[in-house]
Design an enzyme around this catalytic site. Structure first.
Site, PDB file in Angstrom:
ATOM      1  N   THR A 146      -3.899  12.097  75.429  1.00  0.00           N
ATOM      2  CA  THR A 146      -2.781  13.031  75.549  1.00  0.00           C
ATOM      3  C   THR A 146      -1.709  12.741  74.510  1.00  0.00           C
ATOM      4  O   THR A 146      -1.549  11.590  74.083  1.00  0.00           O
ATOM      5  CB  THR A 146      -2.153  12.924  76.959  1.00  0.00           C
ATOM      6  OG1 THR A 146      -0.937  13.674  77.006  1.00  0.00           O
ATOM      7  CG2 THR A 146      -1.828  11.472  77.318  1.00  0.00           C
ATOM      8  N   ASP A 147      -0.957  13.775  74.135  1.00  0.00           N
ATOM      9  CA  ASP A 147       0.168  13.566  73.206  1.00  0.00           C
ATOM     10  C   ASP A 147       1.299  12.769  73.863  1.00  0.00           C
ATOM     11  O   ASP A 147       2.194  12.268  73.185  1.00  0.00           O
ATOM     12  CB  ASP A 147       0.699  14.896  72.667  1.00  0.00           C
ATOM     13  CG  ASP A 147       1.202  15.845  73.748  1.00  0.00           C
ATOM     14  OD1 ASP A 147       1.103  15.513  74.952  1.00  0.00           O
ATOM     15  OD2 ASP A 147       1.683  16.944  73.400  1.00  0.00           O
ATOM     16  N   GLU A 148       1.233  12.625  75.195  1.00  0.00           N
ATOM     17  CA  GLU A 148       2.307  11.911  75.893  1.00  0.00           C
ATOM     18  C   GLU A 148       2.355  10.425  75.531  1.00  0.00           C
ATOM     19  O   GLU A 148       3.350   9.759  75.797  1.00  0.00           O
ATOM     20  CB  GLU A 148       2.186  12.112  77.404  1.00  0.00           C
ATOM     21  CG  GLU A 148       2.425  13.556  77.808  1.00  0.00           C
ATOM     22  CD  GLU A 148       2.508  13.744  79.317  1.00  0.00           C
ATOM     23  OE1 GLU A 148       3.152  12.916  79.982  1.00  0.00           O
ATOM     24  OE2 GLU A 148       1.924  14.716  79.810  1.00  0.00           O
ATOM     25  N   TYR A 180       1.947   7.283  83.889  1.00  0.00           N
ATOM     26  CA  TYR A 180       0.773   8.056  83.446  1.00  0.00           C
ATOM     27  C   TYR A 180       0.516   7.845  81.964  1.00  0.00           C
ATOM     28  O   TYR A 180      -0.579   7.456  81.544  1.00  0.00           O
ATOM     29  CB  TYR A 180       0.967   9.551  83.747  1.00  0.00           C
ATOM     30  CG  TYR A 180       0.053  10.440  82.934  1.00  0.00           C
ATOM     31  CD1 TYR A 180      -1.335  10.320  83.048  1.00  0.00           C
ATOM     32  CD2 TYR A 180       0.552  11.367  82.020  1.00  0.00           C
ATOM     33  CE1 TYR A 180      -2.193  11.107  82.289  1.00  0.00           C
ATOM     34  CE2 TYR A 180      -0.296  12.158  81.260  1.00  0.00           C
ATOM     35  CZ  TYR A 180      -1.658  12.021  81.389  1.00  0.00           C
ATOM     36  OH  TYR A 180      -2.506  12.795  80.629  1.00  0.00           O
ATOM     37  N   LYS A 212      -2.648   5.976  79.881  1.00  0.00           N
ATOM     38  CA  LYS A 212      -3.502   6.639  78.867  1.00  0.00           C
ATOM     39  C   LYS A 212      -3.422   5.887  77.530  1.00  0.00           C
ATOM     40  O   LYS A 212      -4.434   5.729  76.834  1.00  0.00           O
ATOM     41  CB  LYS A 212      -3.078   8.096  78.685  1.00  0.00           C
ATOM     42  CG  LYS A 212      -3.380   8.992  79.878  1.00  0.00           C
ATOM     43  CD  LYS A 212      -4.864   9.115  80.190  1.00  0.00           C
ATOM     44  CE  LYS A 212      -5.598  10.000  79.197  1.00  0.00           C
ATOM     45  NZ  LYS A 212      -7.023  10.203  79.609  1.00  0.00           N
TER      46      LYS A 212
END
Length: 365
Positions: free
Chosen positions: A151-153, A179, A183
């Protein structure tokens, strides 16, 4: 990155229900989390594009996995569903023993930020330790490619007053929530397995997806469902947080390109070039459904809420020729149309009934 002829010429013994078939020249792909939103769309894309491939879906059917989503392919002889958790080493190894996969695409993850703030431990167990189990199986049984869907997060966020800034693959990891930290940890582990053990890996980091089969707790489907029921539309803070929205089909096409042609050991950013504030999204949904904006209600902001995500997908475009094909204006119309035509799917989820679907489907199977 392409497959060799000798690799394609392998013989496979395929287990499907109780019958056994022999097939030649068959690519086997295990998709973890394939009963979830993006995973199921990927299964549909691959079975449609590569009718000779065998797709095995491994899913624990936690709250966000929904077996009824896979109903369109359940009777496809090239598809198999296996209920198991990626943390369950014994079950994972058993599946690898049976199927001898060539490629693994790992979508399986706890992914809702709000839930990670409430209960971080399950995110660490699934997203990090589950990833380790899958890669250990890949090492033990040998695969051509392990692909980690990230994810870009993991990059943190960007300031609203710098629209010139974008996440590239070189942007330092800077996580905001349990979260995104889980990741990012998984990504680092994947790259470590490549460097230490020579595991052939790739990673993709995508922006916010939207489209059919999106779980109703996420922004777009939640707003569609609430608006249709004339319920309040809860928006965090002032709604000025910006996300880069990617139509799920475009994401699936990107992963397809990466697992076939992407360079081993590389990270690829997948972005939609569709930056919108949360408030703008909600207003668009109101307009499309003919609902008043007075339904919008502002609620206390999320802890550590990232302000802006924006991806620069130059690398995947230059190396693999990928570009997002779906403009947001078209994608949101298609998405709303899907939710209008598939009310039973999301109403069953909202009522909690979908959790019983697996038992109904499989108790006598």
């Amino acid at each position: 990155g392409c497959f060799s002829q000798s690799f394609l010429a392998k013989r496979y013994k395929i287990y499907y229900n109780t019958q056994t078939y022999f097939k030649e020249d068959r690519i086997m792909i295990i998709v973890t989390g394939g009963a979830g939103f993006i995973g199921s769309n990927f299964v549909f894309h691959m079975l449609n594009k590569y009718p000779d491939y065998r797709m095995i879906c491994l899913d624990a059917l936690t709250y966000a996995g929904n077996l009824s989503t896979l109903e369109p392919v359940m009777d496809n002889p090239n598809f198999r569903f296996v209920k198991a958790d990626i943390r369950d080493r014994e079950a994972v190894y058993k599946l690898f023993e049976e199927e001898k996969p060539d490629i693994v695409v790992n979508f399986a993850a706890e992914s809702h930020v709000d839930r990670s703030i409430e209960n971080p431990s399950i995110f660490l167990e699934t997203n990090i330790l589950g990833t380790q189990v899958m890669m250990d199986a890949c090492r033990k049984y040998g695969i051509k490619r392990y692909h980690q869907v990230s994810t870009d997060e993991v990059y943190g966020d960007l300031p609203l007053d710098r629209p010139d800034l974008f996440f590239t693959e070189e942007t330092p990891i800077h996580t905001s929530s349990p979260y995104s930290a889980s990741k990012a940890s998984a990504d680092l582990l994947v790259l470590a397995y490549h460097r230490t053990f020579g595991l052939p890996v790739t990673i993709s980091r995508c922006s916010n997806n939207y489209g059919p089969y999106h779980f109703p707790e996420k922004l777009i489907p939640l707003m569609i469902a609430n608006a249709l029921n004339d319920k309040p539309l809860p928006v965090y803070g002032t709604g000025e947080n910006v996300r880069d929205w990617l139509y799920v089909e475009d994401h699936c096409k990107a992963i397809d390109l990466i697992i076939h042609n992407g360079r081993v050991g590389e990270v690829y950013n997948i972005g939609g070039h569709n930056e919108m504030t949360n408030l703008d999204i909600v207003k668009i949904i109101c307009k499309e459904l003919g609902k008043p904006e007075s339904l919008i209600t502002f609620v206390a902001d999320r802890k550590g809420h990232d302000m802006r995500y924006a991806i620069d997908p130059t690398k995947i475009h230059n190396e693999l020729g990928w570009l997002p094909e779906t403009k947001f204006a078209d994608g949101i119309k298609k998405t709303i149309k899907w939710y209008l035509e598939n009310k039973e799917w999301w109403e069953t989820i909202i009522s909690g009934e979908y959790q019983n679907y697996y038992e109904r489907m499989y108790s006598n199977r």
